[in-house]
Scaffold this motif. Structure first.
Motif, short mmCIF file in Angstrom:
data_model
loop_
_atom_site.label_atom_id
_atom_site.label_comp_id
_atom_site.label_asym_id
_atom_site.label_seq_id
_atom_site.Cartn_x
_atom_site.Cartn_y
_atom_site.Cartn_z
N ASP A 43 -0.59 8.95 0.61
CA ASP A 43 -1.31 8.71 1.86
C ASP A 43 -0.39 8.94 3.05
O ASP A 43 0.75 8.47 3.07
N CYS A 65 2.45 1.81 -3.36
CA CYS A 65 1.53 2.17 -4.44
C CYS A 65 0.78 3.48 -4.20
O CYS A 65 0.35 4.13 -5.15
N PHE A 66 0.60 3.87 -2.93
CA PHE A 66 -0.13 5.09 -2.60
C PHE A 66 0.76 6.00 -1.74
O PHE A 66 0.47 6.23 -0.56
N CYS A 71 -4.29 -2.60 -5.37
CA CYS A 71 -2.97 -2.15 -5.82
C CYS A 71 -2.13 -3.34 -6.28
O CYS A 71 -2.27 -4.46 -5.78
N TRP A 101 0.84 -1.20 0.00
CA TRP A 101 0.00 0.00 0.00
C TRP A 101 0.88 1.26 0.00
O TRP A 101 0.66 2.18 -0.78
N ASP A 141 -11.21 5.76 1.32
CA ASP A 141 -10.01 5.74 0.48
C ASP A 141 -10.23 6.35 -0.89
O ASP A 141 -11.35 6.60 -1.30
#
Length: 347
Positions: free
Chosen positions: A22, A18-19, A76, A15, A347
């Protein structure tokens, strides 16, 4: 085989890769309050998690009933494995798991247009709409009723008291076609909202909750992400209070669409026969409907007879068919005039 805690740690690492936008606080919150082994779907290759998603359960009002749905969150794929069909296969397996669990509809919010087109290939279609209205003080009236109301900012613990929570849930439940937040989910939503700088206000009449609003002040504009009230008068007074309290010139409010709103979310039918049966409660006239194009669930393809709250498969070799829908076209047919609504997703 990867153990539960190790799987959670590896999904979390994926996570964060990929993000990257955040915050660490949000990721901590998500994996503490939302992630569970039971709702996680992942692809593991050589001991490495290369793709993952979570199937968050949400009840949904439809046709006078509450049906089980699942919201796809955190989908993801590791950059080294993109473009190889990994996520599409994972989605198909997640859909099969939903089917086994009795879920009838899968939902998600695509972050950009390219993802909308991507999810379309897995059977999703734009479905959930929302409207926004810009209000100023000139749009709102003020009367003596305002003096009878008490307005209070509430934290997550107070919101989840039986009194305020029951009011909120009952008001949600009145919407004819909308995703509902469970009490457990709302705990995570509230924590995220407050952590992101938002506030939650409630209106009380004689100590009884009559209104709730999720607000975010941004200079001259005040964003109201959700507002639920017991009646139009209370709704108006809550809006007046918020404008005055924040000293805002304008109030931008999000609410269910009347049919011409912005498409925000997508839906994919998981169990065709169950949803057609519910749909026929709203449209009791007999119809023969053919569904095609579902590569994941062959049982969703075929000819169905719907009438008066029931749906059965037609066994005739060459039946008379009134309507034909690809699996991607089915949400628009099922929810025509219902204007499905989703709000306060994290999200």
């Amino acid at each position: 085989m990867i153990g539960q805690e190790e799987m959670k740690a590896r999904v979390r690492d994926l996570w964060r890769l990929c993000f990257p936008a955040d915050s660490e606080e949000f990721v901590d919150l998500y994996f503490r309050m939302r992630y569970t082994e039971q709702i996680n779907s992942a692809v593991v290759e050589d001991g490495k998690v290369i793709a993952a998603l979570q199937r968050i359960p949400y009840p949904m009002t439809f046709a006078g009933d509450v049906v089980p749905t699942a919201y796809i969150s955190g989908a993801c794929t590791h950059p080294d494995f993109r473009g190889k069909g990994v996520m599409r296969s994972l989605l198909a397996e997640a859909h099969r798991q939903m089917y086994r669990e009795g879920v009838v509809l899968s939902t998600l919010i695509p972050a950009e247009e390219s993802l909308r087109l991507y999810y379309d290939r897995s059977g999703y279609a734009l479905c959930f709409q929302q409207d926004e209205k810009l209000l100023t003080g000139k749009c709102l009236f003020v009367d003596k009723y305002s003096s009878l109301l008490k307005f209070s900012e509430i934290d997550s613990d107070k919101f989840l008291s039986d009194e305020v929570w029951n009011f909120f849930y009952e008001q949600q439940r009145k919407r004819p076609c909308a995703l509902l937040h469970t009490r457990e989910d709302m705990q995570a939503v509230l924590s995220d909202w407050i952590m992101s700088g938002g506030q939650v206000w409630a209106a009380f009449s004689a100590e009884t909750p009559v209104g709730v609003a999720f607000c975010l002040g941004t200079g001259e504009d005040l964003q109201v992400r959700e507002l639920l009230a017991s009646d139009p008068q209370t709704e108006n007074q809550l809006e007046v209070f918020l404008l005055r309290h924040y000293g805002a010139d304008r109030l931008l409010r999000r609410f269910p669409s009347g049919g011409n709103g912005e498409f925000r979310g997508m839906a994919r039918v998981i169990h065709v026969q169950s949803l057609l049966a519910l749909w026929s409660r709203l449209h009791p006239q007999p119809l023969n409907i053919r569904v095609t194009g579902d590569d994941t669930f062959p049982e969703n393809n075929g000819d169905f007879r719907v009438e008066e709250g029931s749906c059965c498969r037609i066994q005739a070799v060459t039946p008379n068919v009134d309507r034909v829908y690809d699996i991607r076209q089915l949400p628009a047919f099922l929810f025509a005039g219902q204007h499905p609504f989703m709000n306060l997703m994290m999200d």
